[in-house]
Design a protein around this motif. Structure first.
Motif, PDB file in Angstrom:
ATOM      1  N   TRP A  50       4.690  14.662  -0.041  1.00 37.23           N
ATOM      2  CA  TRP A  50       4.184  15.162   1.232  1.00 37.23           C
ATOM      3  C   TRP A  50       2.831  14.550   1.573  1.00 37.23           C
ATOM      4  CZ3 TRP A  50       6.598  17.298   5.060  1.00 37.23           C
ATOM      5  CH2 TRP A  50       7.765  18.003   4.827  1.00 37.23           C
ATOM      6  N   LEU A  51       1.954  14.473   0.582  1.00 34.41           N
ATOM      7  CA  LEU A  51       0.619  13.915   0.798  1.00 34.41           C
ATOM      8  C   LEU A  51       0.690  12.476   1.281  1.00 34.41           C
ATOM      9  CD1 LEU A  51      -2.520  14.219   0.354  1.00 34.41           C
ATOM     10  CD2 LEU A  51      -2.099  13.211  -1.883  1.00 34.41           C
ATOM     11  N   PHE A  52       1.505  11.660   0.638  1.00 31.10           N
ATOM     12  CA  PHE A  52       1.592  10.253   1.012  1.00 31.10           C
ATOM     13  C   PHE A  52       2.259  10.065   2.370  1.00 31.10           C
ATOM     14  CE2 PHE A  52       1.600   9.372  -3.781  1.00 31.10           C
ATOM     15  CZ  PHE A  52       0.224   9.278  -3.796  1.00 31.10           C
ATOM     16  N   HIS A  53       3.229  10.914   2.697  1.00 32.53           N
ATOM     17  CA  HIS A  53       3.856  10.811   4.014  1.00 32.53           C
ATOM     18  C   HIS A  53       2.893  11.222   5.130  1.00 32.53           C
ATOM     19  CE1 HIS A  53       7.639  10.272   1.868  1.00 32.53           C
ATOM     20  NE2 HIS A  53       8.093   9.790   3.006  1.00 32.53           N
ATOM     21  N   ILE A  54       2.095  12.256   4.890  1.00 33.08           N
ATOM     22  CA  ILE A  54       1.089  12.660   5.880  1.00 33.08           C
ATOM     23  C   ILE A  54       0.030  11.564   6.023  1.00 33.08           C
ATOM     24  CG2 ILE A  54      -0.780  14.313   6.321  1.00 33.08           C
ATOM     25  CD1 ILE A  54       1.105  16.451   5.099  1.00 33.08           C
ATOM     26  N   ALA A  55      -0.370  10.962   4.909  1.00 32.02           N
ATOM     27  CA  ALA A  55      -1.339   9.865   4.968  1.00 32.02           C
ATOM     28  C   ALA A  55      -0.783   8.689   5.760  1.00 32.02           C
ATOM     29  CB  ALA A  55      -1.719   9.419   3.551  1.00 32.02           C
ATOM     30  N   LEU A  56       0.488   8.408   5.603  1.00 33.28           N
ATOM     31  CA  LEU A  56       1.110   7.323   6.369  1.00 33.28           C
ATOM     32  C   LEU A  56       1.120   7.651   7.858  1.00 33.28           C
ATOM     33  CD1 LEU A  56       2.612   4.636   6.462  1.00 33.28           C
ATOM     34  CD2 LEU A  56       4.731   5.898   6.070  1.00 33.28           C
ATOM     35  N   ALA A  57       1.460   8.886   8.189  1.00 31.66           N
ATOM     36  CA  ALA A  57       1.462   9.280   9.606  1.00 31.66           C
ATOM     37  C   ALA A  57       0.060   9.190  10.200  1.00 31.66           C
ATOM     38  CB  ALA A  57       2.007  10.698   9.744  1.00 31.66           C
ATOM     39  N   LEU A  58      -0.949   9.623   9.448  1.00 34.99           N
ATOM     40  CA  LEU A  58      -2.328   9.521   9.927  1.00 34.99           C
ATOM     41  C   LEU A  58      -2.763   8.068  10.071  1.00 34.99           C
ATOM     42  CD1 LEU A  58      -4.051  12.415   7.958  1.00 34.99           C
ATOM     43  CD2 LEU A  58      -3.520  12.322  10.395  1.00 34.99           C
ATOM     44  N   ASN A  59      -2.305   7.235   9.164  1.00 28.66           N
ATOM     45  CA  ASN A  59      -2.630   5.813   9.237  1.00 28.66           C
ATOM     46  C   ASN A  59      -2.027   5.177  10.478  1.00 28.66           C
ATOM     47  OD1 ASN A  59      -3.996   3.696   8.062  1.00 28.66           O
ATOM     48  ND2 ASN A  59      -3.066   4.066   6.072  1.00 28.66           N
ATOM     49  N   VAL A  98      -3.771  -1.686   8.999  1.00 29.32           N
ATOM     50  CA  VAL A  98      -2.519  -2.320   8.565  1.00 29.32           C
ATOM     51  C   VAL A  98      -2.453  -2.338   7.045  1.00 29.32           C
ATOM     52  CG1 VAL A  98      -1.242  -4.499   8.498  1.00 29.32           C
ATOM     53  CG2 VAL A  98      -2.171  -3.669  10.661  1.00 29.32           C
ATOM     54  N   VAL A  99      -3.561  -2.675   6.415  1.00 36.89           N
ATOM     55  CA  VAL A  99      -3.594  -2.660   4.942  1.00 36.89           C
ATOM     56  C   VAL A  99      -3.351  -1.240   4.436  1.00 36.89           C
ATOM     57  CG1 VAL A  99      -5.072  -3.002   2.938  1.00 36.89           C
ATOM     58  CG2 VAL A  99      -5.062  -4.696   4.764  1.00 36.89           C
ATOM     59  N   THR A 114       0.031   2.937   1.987  1.00 37.21           N
ATOM     60  CA  THR A 114       0.612   4.281   2.061  1.00 37.21           C
ATOM     61  C   THR A 114       2.129   4.241   2.207  1.00 37.21           C
ATOM     62  OG1 THR A 114       0.095   4.389   4.419  1.00 37.21           O
ATOM     63  CG2 THR A 114      -1.444   5.450   2.911  1.00 37.21           C
ATOM     64  N   THR A 115       2.668   3.196   2.807  1.00 36.84           N
ATOM     65  CA  THR A 115       4.126   3.050   2.857  1.00 36.84           C
ATOM     66  C   THR A 115       4.679   2.869   1.448  1.00 36.84           C
ATOM     67  OG1 THR A 115       4.033   2.069   5.054  1.00 36.84           O
ATOM     68  CG2 THR A 115       6.031   1.687   3.781  1.00 36.84           C
ATOM     69  N   TYR A 116       4.022   2.014   0.651  1.00 40.18           N
ATOM     70  CA  TYR A 116       4.451   1.823  -0.736  1.00 40.18           C
ATOM     71  C   TYR A 116       4.378   3.143  -1.499  1.00 40.18           C
ATOM     72  CZ  TYR A 116       4.121   0.843  -5.668  1.00 40.18           C
ATOM     73  OH  TYR A 116       4.306   0.885  -7.015  1.00 40.18           O
ATOM     74  N   LEU A 117       3.273   3.866  -1.356  1.00 45.13           N
ATOM     75  CA  LEU A 117       3.120   5.126  -2.078  1.00 45.13           C
ATOM     76  C   LEU A 117       4.151   6.163  -1.624  1.00 45.13           C
ATOM     77  CD1 LEU A 117      -0.773   5.414  -2.134  1.00 45.13           C
ATOM     78  CD2 LEU A 117       0.732   4.941  -4.068  1.00 45.13           C
ATOM     79  N   SER A 118       4.428   6.200  -0.330  1.00 46.39           N
ATOM     80  CA  SER A 118       5.421   7.149   0.196  1.00 46.39           C
ATOM     81  C   SER A 118       6.813   6.853  -0.339  1.00 46.39           C
ATOM     82  CB  SER A 118       5.438   7.097   1.718  1.00 46.39           C
ATOM     83  OG  SER A 118       4.215   7.502   2.249  1.00 46.39           O
ATOM     84  N   VAL A 119       7.199   5.586  -0.301  1.00 46.05           N
ATOM     85  CA  VAL A 119       8.530   5.206  -0.796  1.00 46.05           C
ATOM     86  C   VAL A 119       8.628   5.444  -2.292  1.00 46.05           C
ATOM     87  CG1 VAL A 119      10.085   3.248  -1.132  1.00 46.05           C
ATOM     88  CG2 VAL A 119       8.982   3.588   1.077  1.00 46.05           C
ATOM     89  N   ASP A 120       7.577   5.101  -3.021  1.00 47.34           N
ATOM     90  CA  ASP A 120       7.571   5.307  -4.469  1.00 47.34           C
ATOM     91  C   ASP A 120       7.703   6.787  -4.817  1.00 47.34           C
ATOM     92  OD1 ASP A 120       7.197   4.455  -7.227  1.00 47.34           O
ATOM     93  OD2 ASP A 120       5.197   5.362  -7.074  1.00 47.34           O
ATOM     94  N   ALA A 121       6.948   7.631  -4.120  1.00 49.22           N
ATOM     95  CA  ALA A 121       7.023   9.075  -4.380  1.00 49.22           C
ATOM     96  C   ALA A 121       8.395   9.627  -4.018  1.00 49.22           C
ATOM     97  CB  ALA A 121       5.927   9.796  -3.598  1.00 49.22           C
ATOM     98  N   LEU A 122       8.964   9.153  -2.920  1.00 50.19           N
ATOM     99  CA  LEU A 122      10.279   9.623  -2.501  1.00 50.19           C
ATOM    100  C   LEU A 122      11.364   9.209  -3.495  1.00 50.19           C
ATOM    101  CD1 LEU A 122      11.673  11.149  -0.192  1.00 50.19           C
ATOM    102  CD2 LEU A 122      12.119   8.930   0.850  1.00 50.19           C
ATOM    103  N   VAL A 123      11.307   7.979  -3.974  1.00 50.86           N
ATOM    104  CA  VAL A 123      12.289   7.501  -4.964  1.00 50.86           C
ATOM    105  C   VAL A 123      12.157   8.286  -6.265  1.00 50.86           C
ATOM    106  CG1 VAL A 123      12.873   5.519  -6.425  1.00 50.86           C
ATOM    107  CG2 VAL A 123      12.585   5.213  -3.974  1.00 50.86           C
TER     108      VAL A 123
END
Length: 87
Positions: free
Chosen positions: A14-23, A37-38, A43-52
């Motif tokens: 949840w944290l990484f997905h919210i961070a991605l949305a804020l980004n 962009v960086v 945050t996309t990498y962290l979100s996908v990693d956490a989801l997997v």
């Protein structure tokens, strides 16, 4: 990457997905494209990693633990029946 044990995997997701949305929101609202962009890539990498990890890795580890327990139980049964036949 080191996994933080103080926060649960579901909360990390949840944290990484919210961070991605804020980004992404920050990219839309500001002119700071390069840092955003960086940040979005990270945050996309962290979100996908956490989801997997949440959907696949953790259940797989539980399944493997259960299978190992079943194999040990089967080995003990085979060993006991083999010892019974020797006597």
């Amino acid at each position: 990457m080191i996994r933080y044990l103080a926060i649960s995997p579901k909360s990390q997701c949840w944290l990484f997905h919210i961070a991605l949305a804020l980004n992404v929101l920050g990219m839309v609202l500001t002119d700071m494209w390069l840092p955003m962009v960086v940040g979005a890539i990270v945050t996309t990498y962290l979100s996908v990693d956490a989801l997997v990890r949440l959907r696949y890795v953790i259940p797989m580890k539980k399944e493997l633990r259960e299978l190992r327990h079943e194999v040990e139980t089967a080995r003990n049964l085979v060993r006991e029946s083999y010892e019974q036949q020797e006597i």
